[in-house]
Design an enzyme around this catalytic site. Sequence first.
Site, PDB file in Angstrom:
ATOM      1  N   SER A 130       0.794  -1.236   0.000  1.00 17.47           N
ATOM      2  CA  SER A 130       0.000   0.000   0.000  1.00 17.47           C
ATOM      3  C   SER A 130       0.822   1.279   0.000  1.00 17.47           C
ATOM      4  O   SER A 130       0.241   2.371  -0.042  1.00 17.47           O
ATOM      5  CB  SER A 130      -0.946   0.008   1.206  1.00 17.47           C
ATOM      6  OG  SER A 130      -2.017  -0.887   0.992  1.00 17.47           O
ATOM      7  N   LYS A 160      -0.172   3.688  -2.636  1.00 17.40           N
ATOM      8  CA  LYS A 160      -1.231   4.696  -2.564  1.00 17.40           C
ATOM      9  C   LYS A 160      -0.700   6.133  -2.557  1.00 17.40           C
ATOM     10  O   LYS A 160      -1.465   7.073  -2.829  1.00 17.40           O
ATOM     11  CB  LYS A 160      -2.115   4.436  -1.355  1.00 17.40           C
ATOM     12  CG  LYS A 160      -2.910   3.122  -1.458  1.00 17.40           C
ATOM     13  CD  LYS A 160      -3.810   2.913  -0.262  1.00 17.40           C
ATOM     14  CE  LYS A 160      -4.686   1.676  -0.408  1.00 17.40           C
ATOM     15  NZ  LYS A 160      -3.968   0.414  -0.193  1.00 17.40           N
ATOM     16  N   SER A 178      -5.587   3.352   4.585  1.00 23.75           N
ATOM     17  CA  SER A 178      -5.149   2.411   3.555  1.00 23.75           C
ATOM     18  C   SER A 178      -6.318   1.596   3.001  1.00 23.75           C
ATOM     19  O   SER A 178      -6.192   0.402   2.729  1.00 23.75           O
ATOM     20  CB  SER A 178      -4.072   1.465   4.108  1.00 23.75           C
ATOM     21  OG  SER A 178      -3.207   1.043   3.093  1.00 23.75           O
ATOM     22  N   LYS A 214       2.895   6.619   5.442  1.00 25.07           N
ATOM     23  CA  LYS A 214       2.137   5.580   4.725  1.00 25.07           C
ATOM     24  C   LYS A 214       2.650   4.217   5.129  1.00 25.07           C
ATOM     25  O   LYS A 214       3.863   3.971   5.160  1.00 25.07           O
ATOM     26  CB  LYS A 214       2.256   5.728   3.209  1.00 25.07           C
ATOM     27  CG  LYS A 214       1.279   4.824   2.449  1.00 25.07           C
ATOM     28  CD  LYS A 214      -0.152   5.271   2.652  1.00 25.07           C
ATOM     29  CE  LYS A 214      -1.163   4.168   2.347  1.00 25.07           C
ATOM     30  NZ  LYS A 214      -1.296   3.166   3.420  1.00 25.07           N
TER      31      LYS A 214
END
Length: 352
Positions: free
Chosen positions: A131, A134, A188, A295
């Site tokens: 992820s 993203k 997420s 993140k």
Amino acid sequence: MKPSIPGLCALLTALSLVAMPMAEAATQHAQSTSKSAKSKPAGKQSVAKNQQKKTAQPKKPAVKVTIRKKGSVSSQAIANARQEVRVSRAVAVPSTLERPGVQSSAVLVVNEQSGEVIYEKNADTQVPIASITKLMTAMVTLDARLPMNELITISEDDVDMLKHTSSRLAVGTSLTRAEVLLLALMSSENRAAAALSRTYPGGRDAFVRKMNEKAQQLGMRGSRFYDSTGLTPSNVSTPRDLVQMVKAAHHYAEIHQFSTSSEYRFISNRNGREMVYRNTNPLVKSDDWDIGLSKTGFINEAGHCIVLQATIEGTPVVMILMDSQGSYTRIGDANRVKKWLETSPYAKLRAG
């Protein structure tokens, strides 16, 4: 001469009187033998079995099976899923003046302003990024300058059919594009990231094409993107490439704000209930951290990952921590790097 019926009856009666004690004795002997066999220590075999073992061919060592516990992924399952990943599992090492003692397999810590490398480990190794993808999804979305107050409705096309991950963002939920982007970065949310690419002009193919074009513009030569969520292990990069992505993403005010928000609440249009989403990185709530971008990521093939932009000891730092064994390990590694930067004269010198 045939025996008379009274004689046969007398004979059968006599035999039954003799057989019953014998049967009872046999039964008691069998039970005694069974109990004694059960009470024998493990590893002792009968003579017959020992003789069979002598003549049998040697067996191959048994394959160790790791049982998967509920709510967790076994280490053996992770190992099997990573056959194509060229990063060896890291061994915990103590922190020293020259190194922070992190357990993540691929690491890079740099001064954001000068680009000076403060610490690195397997920094040029290409790994799945889960992820962390993203961040690129967010940049492509914002670059398109689409109306952020436009409503987007989660559809069946946004449901994960690759890994069948769960989601609390139910099909039919309508949110603004800004809210969808917030959930993709902060929590997420895979369906949110999928919806952003689906509603992009030209659809998902055009979106993924823009992701790869953006990567090339940023000089991310060892990076490839195939979807907007990071659920596919085909999304790969290197820690050195990811530094460039984090530095670029940090310039977007929305990414800074959304990725460091600790919580978001909204009322679902489907059932009228309040939905609460929280940040996957608990460090954003810590007073000890000054985080400008965050993140996290996880799929089996990538392990647990985290990337950060943070100011430590007055120095803006980009921290890339890829492929750790657990979600707490990646947080522990981030704290270890921070403490090392704060206390090690070597680290302070390198950080400038």
